[in-house]
Enzyme design. Structure first.
Site, PDB file in Angstrom:
ATOM      1  N   HIS A 471      25.110  88.183  18.736  1.00  0.00           N
ATOM      2  CA  HIS A 471      23.842  87.546  19.087  1.00  0.00           C
ATOM      3  C   HIS A 471      22.669  88.503  18.892  1.00  0.00           C
ATOM      4  O   HIS A 471      21.572  88.092  18.525  1.00  0.00           O
ATOM      5  CB  HIS A 471      23.878  87.061  20.535  1.00  0.00           C
ATOM      6  CG  HIS A 471      24.715  85.840  20.730  1.00  0.00           C
ATOM      7  ND1 HIS A 471      25.387  85.570  21.880  1.00  0.00           N
ATOM      8  CD2 HIS A 471      24.997  84.810  19.896  1.00  0.00           C
ATOM      9  CE1 HIS A 471      26.040  84.431  21.770  1.00  0.00           C
ATOM     10  NE2 HIS A 471      25.828  83.951  20.570  1.00  0.00           N
ATOM     11  N   ARG A 568       5.831  76.426   7.970  1.00  0.00           N
ATOM     12  CA  ARG A 568       7.046  75.632   8.192  1.00  0.00           C
ATOM     13  C   ARG A 568       6.729  74.512   9.179  1.00  0.00           C
ATOM     14  O   ARG A 568       6.331  74.778  10.315  1.00  0.00           O
ATOM     15  CB  ARG A 568       8.167  76.512   8.753  1.00  0.00           C
ATOM     16  CG  ARG A 568       8.516  77.737   7.903  1.00  0.00           C
ATOM     17  CD  ARG A 568       9.653  78.503   8.578  1.00  0.00           C
ATOM     18  NE  ARG A 568      10.040  79.692   7.847  1.00  0.00           N
ATOM     19  CZ  ARG A 568       9.596  80.916   8.118  1.00  0.00           C
ATOM     20  NH1 ARG A 568       8.740  81.100   9.117  1.00  0.00           N
ATOM     21  NH2 ARG A 568      10.001  81.962   7.411  1.00  0.00           N
ATOM     22  N   ARG A 604       4.709  73.615   3.772  1.00  0.00           N
ATOM     23  CA  ARG A 604       5.995  73.158   3.251  1.00  0.00           C
ATOM     24  C   ARG A 604       6.390  71.887   3.991  1.00  0.00           C
ATOM     25  O   ARG A 604       6.432  71.867   5.222  1.00  0.00           O
ATOM     26  CB  ARG A 604       7.081  74.220   3.448  1.00  0.00           C
ATOM     27  CG  ARG A 604       8.440  73.814   2.864  1.00  0.00           C
ATOM     28  CD  ARG A 604       9.494  74.878   3.104  1.00  0.00           C
ATOM     29  NE  ARG A 604       9.877  74.977   4.504  1.00  0.00           N
ATOM     30  CZ  ARG A 604      10.680  75.924   5.004  1.00  0.00           C
ATOM     31  NH1 ARG A 604      11.160  76.867   4.207  1.00  0.00           N
ATOM     32  NH2 ARG A 604      10.990  75.949   6.285  1.00  0.00           N
ATOM     33  N   GLU A 693      13.983  77.348  -5.224  1.00  0.00           N
ATOM     34  CA  GLU A 693      15.051  77.946  -4.421  1.00  0.00           C
ATOM     35  C   GLU A 693      16.409  77.779  -5.076  1.00  0.00           C
ATOM     36  O   GLU A 693      17.418  78.251  -4.537  1.00  0.00           O
ATOM     37  CB  GLU A 693      15.081  77.287  -3.033  1.00  0.00           C
ATOM     38  CG  GLU A 693      13.790  77.428  -2.256  1.00  0.00           C
ATOM     39  CD  GLU A 693      13.756  76.518  -1.046  1.00  0.00           C
ATOM     40  OE1 GLU A 693      13.951  77.025   0.066  1.00  0.00           O
ATOM     41  OE2 GLU A 693      13.533  75.305  -1.222  1.00  0.00           O
ATOM     42  N   ASN A 716      15.203  83.813  -0.061  1.00  0.00           N
ATOM     43  CA  ASN A 716      16.430  83.785   0.747  1.00  0.00           C
ATOM     44  C   ASN A 716      17.425  82.776   0.176  1.00  0.00           C
ATOM     45  O   ASN A 716      18.597  83.080  -0.055  1.00  0.00           O
ATOM     46  CB  ASN A 716      16.105  83.421   2.196  1.00  0.00           C
ATOM     47  CG  ASN A 716      15.156  84.412   2.847  1.00  0.00           C
ATOM     48  OD1 ASN A 716      14.926  85.490   2.330  1.00  0.00           O
ATOM     49  ND2 ASN A 716      14.606  84.035   3.978  1.00  0.00           N
ATOM     50  N   ASP A 717      16.952  81.547  -0.038  1.00  0.00           N
ATOM     51  CA  ASP A 717      17.847  80.527  -0.591  1.00  0.00           C
ATOM     52  C   ASP A 717      18.132  80.763  -2.065  1.00  0.00           C
ATOM     53  O   ASP A 717      19.237  80.490  -2.543  1.00  0.00           O
ATOM     54  CB  ASP A 717      17.247  79.136  -0.387  1.00  0.00           C
ATOM     55  CG  ASP A 717      17.610  78.542   0.963  1.00  0.00           C
ATOM     56  OD1 ASP A 717      18.700  78.860   1.477  1.00  0.00           O
ATOM     57  OD2 ASP A 717      16.807  77.767   1.508  1.00  0.00           O
ATOM     58  N   ARG A 727      23.835  82.941   3.138  1.00  0.00           N
ATOM     59  CA  ARG A 727      22.904  83.933   3.665  1.00  0.00           C
ATOM     60  C   ARG A 727      23.213  84.327   5.104  1.00  0.00           C
ATOM     61  O   ARG A 727      22.743  85.349   5.591  1.00  0.00           O
ATOM     62  CB  ARG A 727      21.470  83.400   3.585  1.00  0.00           C
ATOM     63  CG  ARG A 727      21.291  82.054   4.196  1.00  0.00           C
ATOM     64  CD  ARG A 727      19.995  81.409   3.852  1.00  0.00           C
ATOM     65  NE  ARG A 727      18.885  81.906   4.635  1.00  0.00           N
ATOM     66  CZ  ARG A 727      17.687  81.318   4.696  1.00  0.00           C
ATOM     67  NH1 ARG A 727      17.452  80.246   3.962  1.00  0.00           N
ATOM     68  NH2 ARG A 727      16.733  81.804   5.432  1.00  0.00           N
ATOM     69  N   CYS A 765       7.666  83.624  -0.639  1.00  0.00           N
ATOM     70  CA  CYS A 765       7.546  83.504   0.812  1.00  0.00           C
ATOM     71  C   CYS A 765       8.848  83.843   1.530  1.00  0.00           C
ATOM     72  O   CYS A 765       8.971  83.625   2.737  1.00  0.00           O
ATOM     73  CB  CYS A 765       7.088  82.099   1.204  1.00  0.00           C
ATOM     74  SG  CYS A 765       8.160  80.778   0.609  1.00  0.00           S
TER      75      CYS A 765
END
Length: 833
Positions: A471, A568, A604, A693, A716-717, A727, A765
């Site tokens: 965590h 977002r 987005r 992406e 990231n994607d 990821r 981004c």
């Protein structure tokens, strides 16, 4: 001579047909029993139909009864339901047997052909695996010992092989194989417990490979976790009650579908036994060396989290006449602590909310609370001692299980400490309140410790325990905090010690000298960015902030962001059962727009699906959500949701001085881009783009750019899909590295497409934008704007200002020519100087 009929129930008509043909070859032509298939759906699809089964039973019966064999899962339920459709007298002479489908069918046909009576045929079918087991060297007696005599119960559905079995009074049973890579750890356990609460049934789970293990209550997340059911383990689900069948099927589906987590491949899904199988790979909850799990290099004073709950006395006893009162105190403390956890969970979103809710379930868990009550009533232990002792036993089981389950022992210890504090009337343990920036140091951190951390004050995390999937690591990455876990000397750090923490390398330096402090890129004295963002020779690169909710606006403005490169919008939609209204969306969007007058805000549209499911928009049964209906693809099923969001964005933009751009996530083709642009412009939005992406969009970037006003790269994607590496998977972190040459080469193609289409703006981004060295490479590849966590803007802006555009291009060329991420990074740094 009797004439027993046989019905084969299968989800697949071709499978049933082939099995019947094989069985028919076992007897002489014309001597076999009446055998019918009840398979597939009426339209030729896969499935079972109770009405079709009922008809087949009636046709197969000649007065001597019918044996019914089923292939799997819902076929059993359909067969049981079929018995309700037929005449009770006929139902009384039907046996739904716990036999393997193919072997059982062959055995039943052969035995019935010889004139055996109903129960003899059923028993023969139930023991059909014996020859195979004996041939392969297994224990045939164990394999059939738990199978009930076929004549004992009409409609029996018990297992045909050895292992833990259902209680004799079970109304429904089923088997499920654990498929998610983490096994039945805390979150899946909580999901199961929450699900069974909605059924009028008592449900238990047991490992089929471990008959010595007692079944556990499916209403107990702790009990489920102690099964240590790793991927490939077969779990037996049993239930009693009016909704037993529904409950069993629901739990079976949850386990088989993997709880929306990463699934193991077919080759790794073979059930294992405790005695003979190799142990599953685990993550050591106490690593042997420090591990950087969240990037960043910062300097700041330490605040040490000490857990001050002292161990209760083992000698004190509660008198007999006071034990009921002591039990009541425990129940009240459990309720209070559960409510405290849920209050904390309600204040946050995303994975932080998920992990704290799972911990709240632990605080009220029947296994924990019931164990405490038993020690009070049976041994007279004090409430605090009973909590301590029960938790200690459960923690030992968690750690023995290994892997993710072992890492969740920290959460259970936190529950223990808070229960004891509540019983004593003390303040619960936790993070000390601080107004000045600090680095938090602890043995380990539970969700309740980290869930309310403010990244504006907490600079980094250092823990003695924990792993890449703990965590601490998950929440550190979500908050954008540098973090190091497995630092063995954490206990030697004192409050106020100055620390240098590097979340990339895992380095922790206590009381660093001035030279070491100067190497930090995010020291606490770092001033806000003063733009404009540009290279040393004046090449403009707009530096914006990523904003996930209105609360992020103040921090972005304070840190000098030149607008928002990624707004977002999921915050409006998550944790809701229904779509937010148009007015709700307008008010939320305008709050962000008003924070950036005269500046660009790139919105987005809703990126639902995959790790962000929505009950009113996405399906929860997709086999591979990351490759499924997510992002723009949700408009294929629900275009009205997208159209309403675009209308809300346009209306919010009308009353604002911000320069509003809008883009869609998860675009793969130029056609998708064209359709989105048309929708957005119909809503009144003028500057419209898409996110790249997917490798498909990157490889066809020229065609995509001809349809849009700009593109933005979600690195990231894009890295995830380029490298086929989830990821979120710690074991694959090296593949998801944004310095991977394959990823950089796709970005290079996008930069070339921008030049070919007359300078289409290209933004980044993803997390790659926050790396100062990589930011220079991205600019060299043709990226025109960068958006990142607000705290990273100053160091990225400072690095760009130190180099000229030619140096960025040389660094890009060097990185593209590299063979691996390490070489790419080193080559880029050398070129930048």
């Amino acid at each position: 001579m009797t004439s027993v009929g046989i019905v084969a129930v299968s989800h697949s008509a071709p499978l049933a047909k082939a099995a019947l043909a094989l069985a028919g070859e076992m007897v002489r032509e014309g001597t076999g029993p009446r055998v019918l298939a009840a398979a597939g759906t009426a339209d030729g699809g896969t499935g079972t139909d109770a009405a079709v089964i009922a008809d087949a039973i009636a046709e197969a019966d000649s007065g001597d009864g019918v044996v019914v064999l089923t292939d799997l899962g819902s076929a059993i339920m359909s067969a049981e339901l079929a018995l309700e459709f037929i005449d009770p007298e006929l139902a009384a002479r039907v046996r739904v047997v716990p036999a393997p489908f193919v072997e059982g069918l062959l055995a039943a046909v052969v035995r019935a052909a010889g004139g055996a009576a109903l129960d003899e045929v059923a028993r023969e079918a139930s023991g059909a695996l014996r020859p195979k087991i004996e041939q392969l060297g297994g224990d045939a007696a164990a394999a059939t010992a738990s199978a009930p005599a076929a004549g004992d119960v009409a409609g029996a559905t018990g297992p045909s092989t050895g292992g833990a079995g259902p209680a004799p009074s079970a109304d429904a049973v089923a088997s499920a194989t654990v498929r998610n890579v983490a096994g039945l750890h805390a979150r899946p356990a909580a999901v199961i417990a929450g699900a069974v609460a909605s059924f009028d049934a008592e449900v238990t789970l047991a490992r089929e490979d471990s008959p010595q293990r007692a079944p556990v209550s499916a209403a107990s997340p702790i009990g489920i976790a102690t099964l240590a059911a790793a991927p490939g383990v077969s779990v037996l689900i049993a239930a009693t009650g009016t909704q037993a069948t529904e409950a069993v099927e629901h739990v079976r589906a949850l386990i088989e579908e993997g709880f929306g987590e990463e699934l193991v491949g077919e080759a790794s899904a073979t059930p294992t036994s405790d005695a003979a199988a190799p142990a599953p790979r685990t993550t050591d909850p106490t690593p042997t060396g420090p591990i950087g799990v969240s990037a960043g290099r910062v300097v700041g004073p330490a605040v040490v989290l000490r857990r001050t709950v002292r161990e209760p006395s083992a000698d004190e006893r509660v008198p007999d006449d006071a034990r009921d009162g002591a039990v009541s105190l425990v129940r009240e403390a459990s309720i209070r602590v559960t409510e405290q956890y849920r209050e904390r969970a309600s204040a946050v979103e995303g994975q932080r909310r998920t992990v704290i809710e799972a911990t709240a379930d632990m605080a009220g868990d029947a296994t924990l609370v019931g164990g405490v009550e038993a020690l009070i009533r049976g041994e007279g232990l004090t409430p605090t001692r009973a909590v301590w002792q029960t938790a200690a036993e459960l923690v030992e089981q968690y750690r023995a299980a290994g892997g993710l389950i072992a890492e969740r022992a920290t959460d259970l210890i936190d529950v223990r400490n808070r229960l004891i504090a509540a019983l004593r009337g003390d303040e619960p343990p936790g993070v000390p309140a601080r107004r000045e920036p600090f680095i938090l140091v602890a043995d380990d951190l539970a969700p309740a410790d980290t869930v309310t951390l403010d990244p504006a004050v907490c600079l980094a995390l250092v823990t003695e325990q924990g792993g890449p999937t703990s965590h601490t690591a998950i929440i550190a990455r979500e908050l954008g905090l540098p973090a190091v876990v497995g630092y063995a000397d954490a206990r030697s750090i004192r409050d106020g010690d100055l620390l240098l923490v590097d979340g990339d390398s895992g380095e922790v330096v206590v009381r660093p000298d001035q030279a070491a402090q100067a190497t930090a890129t995010g020291v606490i004295t770092l001033p806000p960015f003063e733009g404009p963002g540009q290279t040393r020779n004046g090449h403009r690169v707009l530096l914006g902030a990523n904003v996930g909710a209105p609360r992020d606006v103040a921090r972005a403005v304070e840190r000098g962001a030149e607008g928002v490169g990624l707004f977002r919008t999921e915050f409006c939609f998550l944790d809701r059962e229904t779509e937010p209204s148009l007015d709700e969306q307008v008010a939320a969007y305008r709050e962000v727009f008003d924070g950036f007058p005269g500046q660009r805000v790139v919105v987005r549209t809703l990126d639902a699906g995959s790790d962000k499911p929505l009950p009113f928009l996405t399906n929860d049964d997709e086999p591979n959500p990351a490759l499924g209906v997510r992002g723009l693809r949700t408009a294929r099923r629900h275009p009205e949701v997208l159209d309403r969001q675009l209308a809300a964005i346009a209306r919010a933009a009308e009353g604002s001085r911000a320069e509003v751009w809008v883009m869609a996530p998860m675009v793969a083709t130029a056609e998708e881009a064209r359709d989105f642009v048309a929708r957005a412009r119909a809503a009144g939005l003028t500057t419209v783009g898409v996110m790249i992406e997917t490798p498909a969009a990157g490889l066809t970037a020229v065609e995509v750019m001809r349809e849009v006003d700009f593109v933005s790269l979600g690195t990231n994607d894009l890295a995830q899909y380029t490298m086929a590496a989830d990821r979120q998977a710690g074991d694959l972190a090296d593949l998801a590295n944004p310095w991977q040459p394959a990823l950089l080469r796709i970005i290079g193609l996008i930069g070339e497409a921008s030049r070919e289409t007359g300078g289409t703006p290209v933004g980044v981004c993803g997390e790659a934008a926050a790396d100062p060295e990589l930011a220079c490479v991205l600019v060299g590849l043709g990226v025109t704007s960068l958006s990142m966590a607000a705290r990273a803007i100053t160091r990225v802006g400072g690095r760009l200002a130190d180099v000229d555009l030619d140096a960025c291009r040389r660094a890009a060329d060097a990185a593209l020519a590299a063979a691996d991420p390490t070489e790419a990074k080193a080559a880029a740094r050398a070129a930048l100087g």
